[in-house]
Structure formats: structure tokens, C-alpha cells
Motif scaffolding. Structure first.
Motif, mmCIF file in Angstrom:
data_model
loop_
_atom_site.group_PDB
_atom_site.id
_atom_site.type_symbol
_atom_site.label_atom_id
_atom_site.label_comp_id
_atom_site.label_asym_id
_atom_site.label_seq_id
_atom_site.Cartn_x
_atom_site.Cartn_y
_atom_site.Cartn_z
ATOM 1 N N ILE A 183 62.624 101.516 70.454
ATOM 2 C CA ILE A 183 62.596 101.648 69.001
ATOM 3 C C ILE A 183 63.978 101.402 68.413
ATOM 4 C CG2 ILE A 183 62.140 103.252 67.099
ATOM 5 C CD1 ILE A 183 60.101 104.627 68.904
ATOM 6 N N ARG A 184 65.008 101.852 69.140
ATOM 7 C CA ARG A 184 66.372 101.701 68.619
ATOM 8 C C ARG A 184 66.930 100.293 68.821
ATOM 9 N NH1 ARG A 184 66.966 106.928 71.109
ATOM 10 N NH2 ARG A 184 67.830 105.893 72.952
ATOM 11 N N GLU A 185 66.368 99.541 69.768
ATOM 12 C CA GLU A 185 66.904 98.213 70.054
ATOM 13 C C GLU A 185 66.538 97.230 68.935
ATOM 14 O OE1 GLU A 185 66.817 94.779 73.559
ATOM 15 O OE2 GLU A 185 65.604 96.606 73.737
ATOM 16 N N LYS A 186 67.529 96.540 68.437
ATOM 17 C CA LYS A 186 67.293 95.601 67.344
ATOM 18 C C LYS A 186 66.980 94.224 67.912
ATOM 19 C CE LYS A 186 69.065 94.038 62.889
ATOM 20 N NZ LYS A 186 70.135 94.172 61.875
ATOM 21 N N THR A 187 65.745 93.797 67.712
ATOM 22 C CA THR A 187 65.319 92.451 68.078
ATOM 23 C C THR A 187 64.745 91.780 66.839
ATOM 24 O OG1 THR A 187 63.030 93.030 68.630
ATOM 25 C CG2 THR A 187 64.681 93.343 70.366
ATOM 26 N N ASP A 188 64.486 90.495 66.959
ATOM 27 C CA ASP A 188 63.930 89.756 65.815
ATOM 28 C C ASP A 188 62.554 90.271 65.415
ATOM 29 O OD1 ASP A 188 66.184 88.208 65.786
ATOM 30 O OD2 ASP A 188 65.302 86.556 66.938
ATOM 31 N N TYR A 189 61.869 90.958 66.337
ATOM 32 C CA TYR A 189 60.496 91.382 66.087
ATOM 33 C C TYR A 189 60.358 92.889 65.869
ATOM 34 C CZ TYR A 189 58.954 86.707 67.306
ATOM 35 O OH TYR A 189 58.764 85.350 67.318
ATOM 36 N N TYR A 201 61.058 98.245 63.158
ATOM 37 C CA TYR A 201 61.759 99.502 62.888
ATOM 38 C C TYR A 201 63.227 99.233 62.564
ATOM 39 C CZ TYR A 201 57.918 102.451 64.547
ATOM 40 O OH TYR A 201 56.710 103.087 64.680
ATOM 41 N N GLN A 202 63.706 98.050 62.962
ATOM 42 C CA GLN A 202 65.109 97.731 62.796
ATOM 43 C C GLN A 202 65.384 96.578 61.828
ATOM 44 O OE1 GLN A 202 67.476 99.610 64.104
ATOM 45 N NE2 GLN A 202 65.977 100.910 65.150
ATOM 46 N N ILE A 203 64.374 95.760 61.538
ATOM 47 C CA ILE A 203 64.573 94.622 60.641
ATOM 48 C C ILE A 203 63.824 94.875 59.340
ATOM 49 C CG2 ILE A 203 64.822 93.020 62.571
ATOM 50 C CD1 ILE A 203 61.976 92.009 61.920
ATOM 51 N N LEU A 222 58.323 97.898 57.956
ATOM 52 C CA LEU A 222 56.921 98.013 58.367
ATOM 53 C C LEU A 222 56.726 99.047 59.466
ATOM 54 C CD1 LEU A 222 55.776 94.278 58.388
ATOM 55 C CD2 LEU A 222 55.616 95.964 56.552
ATOM 56 N N GLN A 223 57.688 99.169 60.376
ATOM 57 C CA GLN A 223 57.631 100.150 61.462
ATOM 58 C C GLN A 223 56.302 100.075 62.214
ATOM 59 O OE1 GLN A 223 58.637 103.898 59.530
ATOM 60 N NE2 GLN A 223 60.810 103.556 59.914
#
Length: 435
Positions: free
Chosen positions: A266-272, A275-277, A240-241
Motif C-alpha cells: 500500500i505504501r509503495e508508489k507505483t504507476d498503478y 493509494y499513492q497516485i 480512488l484507493q
């Protein structure tokens, strides 16, 4: 032998007569009393101007009558008590607790009718679309007309933003309960009529996507288009970004992010961080309104996969990445032009202000030197003191120092930072007009 007719004893006739006279007198007195009471009840009351009186929950007839008398609404608490009692037994109505507004000069009949109607004063509290549950609770806590603690905090996304009515002394938890019930009722109505083929399996997923749409745009005519972009991306397995999901992952809905989104965010992967999930975040990121929910359940038919802010609060949509990047470049070029224009205007304004300060300083110096000449010269020490005072007066004209940036907004040239295509860019003061 003749038979004499039966005759009632004189004593019996006398007793019946007395009873008849007593009954007549009683009816007459009752009628006169009722007429007098009715006349008294229609007399203009003592209130000089309209007044609001609060009747607490559980008040007895005596309590209500006494309060009305003490507040100057009626002249007699006893007569009022009799009237309220008559209302209770005649109409089988108990006065409703709450605030009643009585007009100036209200008669006892007017007061009793108002109490019988139960038309108490209502207050309202409004919850904007896109408020997080934390923001909802904070607004309720700040409302001094409400009482009590929120004993059952709501989950994110389960409240329906709207305007809700309550009486003074209503509980904060009751507003939360109303919002939750309204949300549930709305979903039960809209979910069965959703469009076919949506990549949403449950009402909960619809609420999650609706909350993202709600935070992405404030334009009513764009919600269905923004929803369509996200639905198209879900169907194609694209991420979705969405920048608002990054922000929620940082703040958890407790206030606003006081800085622009960084590349590291933007690069950090969190549950929300969408951009990463893949797919949807685990919960909604706000409480969506009815329009956003409807847009998600019935998006427009479009092939758009991208959108970028246009500076007016709306967006420009694109079908391909190349088209989207062109929109971004066009927008950034326009921003640079606006930034240069604003910087030029700011420099011109600073120059004008400096010239005005210089003119004011020169005028003050001339005024200090043009003192009237006296025949008798003061001592040398006094002349020196007067000269120093004049110099001090001229030097006291303030010359502003260059302002130092103390915030991200000032450091960016008085631009407001927003998120665009995954990056933070400034919106100028003079926003472009939507075509």
C-alpha cells in the motif's frame, strides 16, 4: 401448260427424319438418365450414424467428392463430383470450407443441400468479464481447435469479454481481432449517450475506470453504485484507493497475487497504486464487460464515497469516513466470532478423529492378542517372532500428526484472504447473508 408443285427430294426428307429421331432419342436418354440420377441421388446413403467431415479451405470439386466417398458419406465420388459441379454452376455457390455434420442415411441430395447451405459446425470460446489481456491470450493458446500465433498482442482493456464462435482451424489472432472490433463498436455506441458532467474526458479514461469497477465487484446490481463511488471521489479530488490497482501494479495482469496485500504494498508508489497516485492509473487493469462500461458512463446518483466487502461478494456503502469505519469494525468483529467458532469446530473434529484412531488401534491390538491356542507350542524363538509381528501390526495403525500450515490460507485458520478497506482480511467459510 401446267406447273407441277415443288417437291422436296426424298434424300432431304430422309435426313430430317433421321435428325428428328436422333434428337428424340437423345432427349429420351437424357430424361431417363436424369430420372435415374435423381432416383439414385435420393436413395438412403451408407452412413450408419451421424458423422462430421472437415472440408479444408481451397478444396476442389474432386477433393470434396473423394473425401466424402472415403469417409463413407456417399457411395460414388464420381456422382458426387457431378452433383457438386451442378451446385456450383446452377447456384453460383462454392462449397464453404469447414466441418459439416451429415445425418445417418443422408442421401446424395441431402449431402449436396448441406454443402450448398454452407452450414458448417461452429465452436465457441468464452472470455469472462475482468480477464486481463494476458489471460485472454493464455486461454486462446490452450484451445486446441484454434491454430496460429497471436501476431498482434492486444493492449490491456481493448478487448470485449464475451462468447465468440469459430470454425475448427480458425486462427487465434482472428478471435483477438473480433474482440477488439466488438470493444470499439460498443464504445462508439455508448460514449455519445454518457451522463453529463462525468470527470472522464475520453473513452480511454472510461475504459480505465470500468476495468477497476469490474475487478471490484462481481455483483451485477452493484456495478453502478461502485462506479458512482469512484466518480464521486474523482470529482472531489480524492484518491480512488482501489486494492485491485495495487495487485495489477505487482502482477501486471499475469496471473493472480498468491498472497494478501501487505502494508508495504500500500505504501509503495507505483504507476498503478491508487493509494499513492492521484486520479486514474495509466491503463486499464483488465478488460471490462459491457455492464461495467455502462455503469461508468451512467452511474447512479448517490453521495457514497466508501464501500467495504460484506462477505457475500457484495459491499456495504457509506457516505462518511466515520460510517465507513463503523462498517469495517462491525465486519471485523463478525469475522472474529466466525473464526473462533471455526477453531472450536476444528478442535472438536480433531478430538473425534483422535478418539477414532485410538479405538482403531485398541481394536487391532486386541485382535492380535486373541490368537487361537494350538496344542503344540512353537519354539521360543518362533514365539518371540510371532509376538514381534503382533506388536508391529498394532503399531502400523497410522496416527495422523498435526497438520503443519503450508500456505497463507492454512496459516490464517482455513480463511480465504480478501482485500477490505485497503487491508487484507479473511472471509470465513460461512459467509453472512446480504440484507
Amino acid at each position: 401448260m401446267s406447273v407441277l408443285p415443288n417437291r422436296r427430294p426424298k434424300r432431304s426428307r430422309s435426313l430430317i427424319g433421321r435428325l428428328f429421331r436422333w434428337l428424340f432419342a437423345l432427349v429420351f436418354v437424357a430424361g431417363v438418365s436424369a430420372g435415374g440420377l435423381w432416383f439414385f441421388a435420393n436413395i438412403e446413403g451408407p452412413l450408419a450414424k451421424a458423422k462430421v467431415v472437415n472440408i479444408p479451405k481451397g478444396s476442389s470439386t474432386i477433393d470434396i467428392a473423394t473425401r466424402l466417398n472415403e469417409q463413407g458419406v456417399v457411395d460414388s465420388s464420381i456422382i458426387t463430383m457431378l452433383g457438386i459441379t451442378a451446385v456450383r454452376y446452377t447456384f453460383d455457390v462454392d462449397p464453404k470450407a469447414g466441418e459439416y455434420e451429415f445425418a445417418a442415411g443422408s442421401s446424395l441430395i441431402d449431402v449436396l443441400r448441406k454443402i450448398k447451405s454452407g452450414r458448417t459446425l461452429f465452436y465457441k470460446v468464452s472470455m469472462p468479464e475482468g480477464f486481463t489481456s494476458w489471460q485472454v491470450m493464455e486461454r486462446l493458446k490452450a484451445n486446441e481447435l484454434l491454430v496460429g500465433e497471436i501476431t498482434n498482442p492486444p493492449a490491456e482493456g481493448e478487448l470485449l469479454p464475451d462468447t465468440y464462435l469459430f470454425n475448427r482451424g480458425g486462427t487465434r489472432q482472428s478471435i483477438i481481432d473480433q474482440m477488439g472490433a466488438a470493444q470499439k463498436k460498443l464504445i462508439e455506441k455508448l460514449w455519445p449517450d454518457r451522463a453529463e458532467g462525468l470527470p472522464l474526458k475520453t473513452p480511454e479514461q472510461a475504459l480505465i475506470l470500468a476495468s477497476i469497477v469490474e475487478k471490484e465487484t462481481g455483483q451485477a446490481d452493484e456495478r453502478a453504485q461502485v462506479a458512482a463511488v469512484f466518480v464521486n471521489r474523482l470529482r472531489r479530488g480524492m484518491r480512488l484507493q482501489s486494492d485491485p490497482t495495487i495487485i495489477y501494479g505487482i502482477t501486471r495482469g499475469k496471473g493472480k497475487l498468491d498472497r494478501p496485500i501487505r502494508r508495504s504494498d500500500i505504501r509503495e508508489k507505483t504507476d498503478y497504486n491508487t493509494y499513492q497516485i492521484d486520479g486514474l492509473p495509466p491503463t486499464p487493469i483488465a478488460n471490462p464487460g459491457r455492464a461495467a462500461i455502462e455503469a461508468v458512463l451512467n452511474p447512479v446518483e448517490t453521495e457514497h464515497l466508501y464501500f467495504v466487502a460484506d462477505g457475500t461478494g457484495g459491499h456495504v456503502f457509506a457516505k462518511t469516513l466515520a460510517e465507513h469505519n463503523a462498517n469495517v469494525r462491525k465486519w471485523r468483529s463478525w469475522l472474529r466470532d466466525q473464526r473462533e467458532q471455526q477453531e472450536a469446530e476444528q478442535q472438536e473434529a480433531e478430538q473425534q478423529e483422535a478418539e477414532q484412531q485410538e479405538a482403531a488401534q485398541q481394536a487391532a491390538t486386541e485382535e492380535a492378542t486373541q490368537q487361537p491356542v494350538v496344542e503344540e507350542q512353537p519354539p521360543a524363538s518362533a514365539q518371540e517372532t510371532e509376538s514381534q509381528a503382533s506388536e508391529s501390526s498394532a503399531a502400523s495403525v497410522p496416527v495422523p500428526a498435526p497438520a503443519q500450515p503450508d500456505s497463507a490460507e492454512q496459516r490464517s485458520g482455513n480463511f480465504r484472504l480478501v482485500e477490505i478497506a485497503g487491508r487484507s482480511v479473511p472471509i470465513p467459510k460461512n459467509k453472512p447473508q446480504r440484507q
